[in-house]
Design an enzyme around this catalytic site. Structure first.
Site, PDB file in Angstrom:
ATOM      1  N   GLY A   1      22.147  -2.407  23.254  1.00 18.05           N
ATOM      2  CA  GLY A   1      22.199  -2.810  21.852  1.00 18.05           C
ATOM      3  C   GLY A   1      23.624  -2.882  21.357  1.00 18.05           C
ATOM      4  CD  GLU A   2      23.600  -1.831  16.903  1.00 17.26           C
ATOM      5  OE1 GLU A   2      24.536  -1.192  16.403  1.00 17.26           O
ATOM      6  OE2 GLU A   2      22.446  -1.395  17.016  1.00 17.26           O
ATOM      7  CB  THR A   3      29.452  -0.424  18.846  1.00 21.59           C
ATOM      8  OG1 THR A   3      29.560  -1.065  17.569  1.00 21.59           O
ATOM      9  CG2 THR A   3      29.955  -1.353  19.924  1.00 21.59           C
ATOM     10  CB  THR A   4      26.776   1.353  14.544  1.00 20.39           C
ATOM     11  OG1 THR A   4      28.036   0.820  14.114  1.00 20.39           O
ATOM     12  CG2 THR A   4      26.355   2.460  13.588  1.00 20.39           C
ATOM     13  CB  THR A   5      22.270   1.563  17.415  1.00 21.42           C
ATOM     14  OG1 THR A   5      22.110   0.856  16.191  1.00 21.42           O
ATOM     15  CG2 THR A   5      20.966   2.264  17.758  1.00 21.42           C
ATOM     16  N   GLY A   6      24.562   2.696  19.408  1.00 21.51           N
ATOM     17  CA  GLY A   6      24.958   3.376  20.637  1.00 21.51           C
ATOM     18  C   GLY A   6      25.593   4.723  20.347  1.00 21.51           C
TER      19      GLY A   6
ATOM     20  CD  GLU B   1      24.671  -4.642  28.102  1.00 18.82           C
ATOM     21  OE1 GLU B   1      25.553  -4.768  27.221  1.00 18.82           O
ATOM     22  OE2 GLU B   1      23.779  -5.468  28.316  1.00 18.82           O
TER      23      GLU B   1
ATOM     24  CD  GLU C   1      27.690  -9.809  21.765  1.00 15.03           C
ATOM     25  OE1 GLU C   1      27.462 -10.444  22.800  1.00 15.03           O
ATOM     26  OE2 GLU C   1      27.679  -8.574  21.743  1.00 15.03           O
TER      27      GLU C   1
ATOM     28  CB  CYS D   1      25.200  -8.425  26.329  1.00 13.36           C
ATOM     29  SG  CYS D   1      23.659  -7.718  25.805  1.00 13.36           S
TER      30      CYS D   1
ATOM     31  CE  LYS E   1      11.298   1.411  18.428  1.00  7.60           C
ATOM     32  NZ  LYS E   1      11.802   0.026  18.454  1.00  7.60           N
TER      33      LYS E   1
END
Lengths: 501, 124
Positions: free
Chosen positions: A235-240, A257, A397, A296, A183
């Site tokens: 990606g980022e932490t919340t979506t992770g 990551e 970031e 990143c 995706k």
């Protein structure tokens, strides 16, 4: 090589790539893809939903029944052929990537696409040399470890290196014998369409599938599906966290990551001589501008020993002010456009936060108005802010061409500042002292420490994070084990019963 | 004294999302790519943990952030804005071509004295 590349012309639209062919979305909806170079529409891709994801899952599962038993030779040769085709079309694909993402053509030619080619070759190579293991536990008992693919895997790709990040994930997953559903990021879906047009015929139908669309509509059903056996995400932490929650519902493994706030540390010996090394170190500090800072591992915190601060930073500011901005298709352009308008606005708001917090603007500090067609693109001056490590611009970031500089007095203080962050992805250490060059990196809590270099991403050197930067290691054969199971055969060569029953 | 507020444009977008998805929530992200952006989900789509901080409600929608991130953000007042742009994440507004954006300012010394310690964990 031409100094100015032609802007590539894409098709009016592309489909999802499912079961070896481009397919229109089930519900018929597409969305516009714009280029951040000037904001214009460059193509359309499907606005997919669960129906399209299910079609890709059907194709992948059907293909897996045979692909899982494909020989290492077959998979390796396929990856080599993919690399060859990309190499033959190196500059064309680089131009598409520049159009898609906005980064300068010098980076897509010499970094992104060059690394894509090498990455497929690396995984083609390592699987030919790899062996399982056998242990004789006693005279009649043998343990054999055989690597088996994990199954159908989902890979969610970021927009900062669209094709390279896809290659980082696709190459090891295919090498290990999995079927893949990718995706791409909705901001940068174009280059992988061109990639699939070129290499699709080399891959058995269903083995590699690409589903376009928006996270909540296409990403979610993919990440949540019980028919997926592993999810890889950058990606980022919340979506992770959300993807891990979905994976937990299926007891699926994940690799993550999730970014960083990387320190780049300059010790006093850097200034011991005015030589090639110093020149390299100055460039090393300016590497925050690579990929417009949308990396990143952007070295977004520069830590300089106070004894060399004035002299060293004078050179860094001078070099930063010499960064040439302009058309990303011009080989002499060093820095292109930020990837999207929301990204542009977020970066600008962080520059304002830095100013409000009392950071001193050493250079840059505003949007770049480049004139002509580029006025409608998203360009920001490379910016250096001076402040202290507790400021938000030192901790969050920004994902733009913004770095923050502070000073330290002792090695202990440098380490304290370097490690005072939620993240632990990358770090840089610059010194001419051989002891410092080993001991300091060992004390930094990060998965990759560049010593006397920065922003190199060769295959064969594992890359991944500590702390909230995630887990899993890419760009190395150890990534193969993130896409495999271990089958242990425990074999008895003893004809005698145990005697229990 | 609130820690998080919202603009009129943010409310319009929130209302649009609620008409499709029902009640919504926010979790502030950090890290790569769309990091540092607020993520909007259908209520309870994202599982709030014991180590999340509840910053308050924005137009009735609970707004959370991880406690570790809050350590660095606690002196900051947040305002939920909207910007045009194609974000990339699982946030509900992505298909609309708009993106929630946090703008922020430092609390004044007087405001910090008024602030209550935030509640931890799920508060909705």
């Amino acid at each position: 090589m031409s100094d100015v590349f032609n802007r590539p012309q894409l098709k009016d639209s592309y489909g999802n790539y499912i079961n070896g062919e481009f397919k229109a979305p089930v519900d018929g909806h597409y969305f516009d893809v714009t280029t951040p170079i000037d904001g214009s529409v460059i193509t359309k891709v499907p606005r997919s939903n669960k129906n399209d994801v299910d079609a890709a899952l059907d194709a992948a599962h059907a293909a897996y029944t045979t692909w899982k038993n494909s020989s290492v030779t077959e998979r390796s040769n396929m990856l080599l052929k993919i690399a060859d085709i990309v190499e033959e079309n190196h500059h064309m694909i680089a131009a598409v990537e520049t159009l898609d993402n906005g980064k300068s053509i010098r980076e897509t030619v010499f970094a992104d696409i060059a690394l894509v080619i090498d990455h497929f070759r690396y995984f083609a190579g390592v699987i030919r040399a790899e062996e399982g293991s056998v242990s004789e536990l006693d005279a009649t008992t043998v343990s054999m470890n055989i690597k088996e693919p994990i199954g159908v895997v989902a890979q969610i790709i970021p927009w900062n290196f669209p094709l390279l990040m896809a290659a980082w994930k696709i190459a090891p997953a295919l090498a290990a014998g999995n079927c893949v559903i990718v995706k791409p990021a909705e901001q940068t879906p174009a280059s992988i369409c061109v990639f699939m047009e070129l290499v699709g015929h080399l891959i058995p139908p269903g083995v590699l599938n690409v589903i376009h669309g928006f996270g909540p509509e296409a990403g979610k059903p993919l990440a949540q599906s019980p028919r997926v056996h592993k999810v890889a995400f950058t990606g980022e932490t919340t979506t992770g966290r959300l993807i891990m929650q979905y994976a937990s519902e299926n007891l699926n493994p994940v690799t993550m990551e999730l970014g960083g706030k990387s320190p780049n540390i300059f010790f006093p010996s850097v200034m011991d001589a005015d030589d090639e090394y110093l020149n390299k170190a100055v460039e090393g500090a300016v590497m925050f501008a690579l990929n417009q800072g949308e990396v990143c591992t952007c070295p977004s915190r520069i830590l300089v020993h106070e004894d060399i601060y004035d002299a060293f930073m004078a050179k860094v500011v001078e070099r930063t002010n010499a960064i040439k901005m302009g058309s990303p298709f011009d080989m002499s352009t060093m820095m292109g456009a930020q990837a999207s308008e929301d990204q542009f606005n977020k970066i600008m708001s962080y520059i304002e936060i830095g100013k409000e917090e009392g950071a001193e603007v050493l250079c840059g500090g505003s949007a770049a108005n480049l004139g002509g067609d580029l006025d409608s693109g998203y360009y920001i001056q490379p910016t250096i802010l001076k402040g202290h490590n507790k400021m938000r611009v030192f901790q969050e970031e920004i994902f733009g061409p913004v770095t923050c500089v502070t000073t330290f007095k002792t090695t202990e203080e440098a380490l304290e500042i370097a490690n005072d962050t939620l993240y632990g992805l990358g770090a840089g250490v610059w010194t001419r002292d051989a002891h410092e060059a080993y001991q300091v990196p060992r004390s930094i809590e990060a998965g990759r420490v560049w010593v006397n270099c920065y922003h190199a991403y060769p295959a064969h050197a594992p890359f991944g994070g500590y702390k909230q930067s995630g887990f899993g290691r890419e760009t190395h054969l150890m990534m193969l084990n993130h896409y495999r199971q271990n089958k242990n055969l425990l074999v008895s060569y003893d004809k005698n019963a145990l005697g229990f029953f | 004294m609130t820690r998080v507020e919202f603009t009129a444009e943010a409310k319009v977008l929130m209302d649009e999302l609620r008409s499709f998805h029902g009640p919504i929530m926010f979790h502030q992200s950090g890290g790569c790519c769309d990091g540092s952006a607020p993520m909007c989900f259908a209520l309870d789509e994202f599982k709030v943990g014991a180590n999340d901080v509840f910053l308050g409600n924005v137009d009735g929608a609970p707004f959370y952030m991880s406690a570790s991130q809050f350590e660095y953000w606690k002196h900051t007042h947040l305002t939920l804005h909207v910007t045009p742009g194609r974000g990339a994440s699982f946030s509900l507004e992505i298909p609309t071509g708009k993106r929630f954006l946090i703008k922020s300012r430092l609390f004044s010394h007087e405001e910090i004295l008024e602030l209550q310690p935030p509640l931890m964990g799920k508060q909705h």
